[in-house]
Design a protein around this motif. Structure first.
Motif, short mmCIF file in Angstrom:
data_model
loop_
_atom_site.label_atom_id
_atom_site.label_comp_id
_atom_site.label_asym_id
_atom_site.label_seq_id
_atom_site.Cartn_x
_atom_site.Cartn_y
_atom_site.Cartn_z
N LEU A 45 28.65 43.79 42.95
CA LEU A 45 29.10 44.42 44.55
C LEU A 45 31.15 43.90 44.45
CD1 LEU A 45 29.20 45.55 47.59
CD2 LEU A 45 28.71 42.85 47.88
N PHE A 46 31.24 42.97 43.97
CA PHE A 46 33.13 42.40 44.37
C PHE A 46 32.97 43.83 42.83
CE2 PHE A 46 31.52 38.87 46.48
CZ PHE A 46 32.61 39.51 47.94
N ALA A 47 32.92 43.81 41.67
CA ALA A 47 33.37 44.94 40.76
C ALA A 47 33.87 46.35 41.05
CB ALA A 47 32.74 44.53 39.41
N SER A 48 32.79 46.32 41.67
CA SER A 48 32.27 47.71 42.08
C SER A 48 33.67 48.68 43.48
CB SER A 48 31.97 48.23 42.86
OG SER A 48 31.21 47.57 44.51
N VAL A 49 34.49 47.90 43.85
CA VAL A 49 36.06 47.98 44.75
C VAL A 49 36.88 47.28 43.91
CG1 VAL A 49 34.52 48.20 46.49
CG2 VAL A 49 35.41 45.53 46.24
N LEU A 50 37.00 47.30 42.88
CA LEU A 50 37.82 47.09 42.06
C LEU A 50 39.20 47.01 41.52
CD1 LEU A 50 39.14 43.77 40.64
CD2 LEU A 50 37.56 44.34 38.65
N LYS A 51 39.61 46.83 42.07
CA LYS A 51 40.98 48.37 41.23
C LYS A 51 42.22 47.63 40.51
CE LYS A 51 43.41 51.78 43.66
NZ LYS A 51 44.03 52.02 45.74
N LYS A 52 43.31 48.69 39.99
CA LYS A 52 44.52 48.03 39.18
C LYS A 52 46.24 49.07 39.20
CE LYS A 52 46.41 47.30 34.12
NZ LYS A 52 45.86 47.21 33.51
N GLU A 53 46.50 47.95 40.40
CA GLU A 53 47.83 48.40 40.36
C GLU A 53 48.88 48.32 39.39
OE1 GLU A 53 48.01 48.74 44.56
OE2 GLU A 53 46.95 50.28 45.49
N ALA A 54 49.43 48.87 38.76
CA ALA A 54 50.42 48.37 37.84
C ALA A 54 49.98 47.13 36.76
CB ALA A 54 51.77 48.09 38.45
N GLU A 55 50.45 46.01 36.15
CA GLU A 55 49.58 44.98 36.57
C GLU A 55 48.88 44.05 37.13
OE1 GLU A 55 49.45 44.17 32.97
OE2 GLU A 55 50.11 46.30 32.87
N LYS A 56 48.59 44.34 38.84
CA LYS A 56 47.85 43.73 39.60
C LYS A 56 46.50 44.03 40.20
CE LYS A 56 51.95 41.39 41.79
NZ LYS A 56 52.25 40.96 42.33
N TYR A 57 46.16 43.54 40.53
CA TYR A 57 44.41 43.46 40.63
C TYR A 57 44.01 43.22 42.05
CZ TYR A 57 43.54 44.30 35.66
OH TYR A 57 43.37 44.64 34.61
N PHE A 58 43.52 44.24 43.13
CA PHE A 58 43.02 43.63 44.53
C PHE A 58 41.19 44.42 44.42
CE2 PHE A 58 47.46 45.34 43.37
CZ PHE A 58 47.89 44.45 44.54
N LEU A 59 40.85 43.85 44.89
CA LEU A 59 39.30 44.49 46.12
C LEU A 59 39.83 45.15 46.70
CD1 LEU A 59 36.99 40.94 45.88
CD2 LEU A 59 37.14 42.59 43.92
N VAL A 60 39.51 46.35 46.75
CA VAL A 60 39.93 47.24 48.27
C VAL A 60 38.40 47.57 48.83
CG1 VAL A 60 41.16 49.46 48.30
CG2 VAL A 60 41.39 48.28 46.58
N THR A 61 39.03 47.81 50.22
CA THR A 61 37.60 48.78 50.90
C THR A 61 38.57 48.96 51.98
OG1 THR A 61 37.74 46.86 52.56
CG2 THR A 61 36.66 46.43 51.60
N PRO A 62 38.25 50.05 52.48
CA PRO A 62 39.11 51.46 53.23
C PRO A 62 39.46 50.90 54.74
CG PRO A 62 36.31 51.84 53.61
CD PRO A 62 36.14 50.28 52.67
#
Length: 182
Positions: free
Chosen positions: A60-77
């Motif tokens: 579930l959390f992997a489905s909203v994982l996002k990478k920007e530059a070299e950083k990772y985030f969990l993203v929701t709307p």
């Protein structure tokens, strides 16, 4: 900002019983800070020092994982929360040929993502010798050591301007496992 609120937001964005990936690339919520969530180099997920025991929660959390530059985030709307990824968020743990001619290879991650090793999902060799496959949305998966050794067994030596490379092909793409020393 808690895992429970993130989980609720993700579940609210899912529609019906269809299991599609949320369109995180379209979401640009404000950064809300970091959370003590770590994806270890062995692919295990920890929250506040405790390992996630439920694979469904990791997925579930992997489905909203996002990478920007070299950083990772969990993203929701509505939220964007920083997390720590020690190496890569996923591992390539299995592979198989999809055809008798052995020209199309399917690889699978530790979270069950399966796809063809191809130009869309390429294998990358780092300067340090690490092998990574792009899984989805520019997220890398490290090739597990067992898979690497299986690929070494099937790979062929090819000489070119870089030296003798150990390589194999999938979906009409050439993938290099490394350069052999003389």
């Amino acid at each position: 900002m808690s895992l429970e609120s993130i989980s609720a937001q993700i579940l609210n964005t899912e529609q019906g019983n269809e299991k599609k990936m949320p369109p995180v690339e379209l979401w640009d919520p404000p950064f809300c800070g970091d959370i003590d969530l770590v994806i270890k180099s062995d692919g295990s997920w920890f929250y506040n020092g405790t390992i996630f025991k439920r694979l469904s929660l990791v997925k579930l959390f992997a489905s909203v994982l996002k990478k920007e530059a070299e950083k990772y985030f969990l993203v929701t709307p509505v939220e964007k929360i920083g997390i720590v990824v020690e190496d890569a968020p996923f591992l390539i743990t299995q592979w198989q040929w999809l055809d008798d001619a052995k020209t199309i290879m399917q690889v699978s991650s530790n979270l069950g993502d399966s796809f063809t090793l191809s130009a869309e999902h390429p294998l990358t060799l780092t300067e340090e010798g690490g092998l990574y496959v792009t899984v989805r949305r520019n997220l890398p998966a490290k090739v597990h050591r067992n898979v690497y050794y299986q690929w070494v067994d099937l790979a062929k030596e090819e000489n070119n301007e870089n030296g003798t490379e150990l390589c194999f092909y999938s979906a009409e793409q050439r993938f290099v496992l490394g350069v052999l020393e003389d």
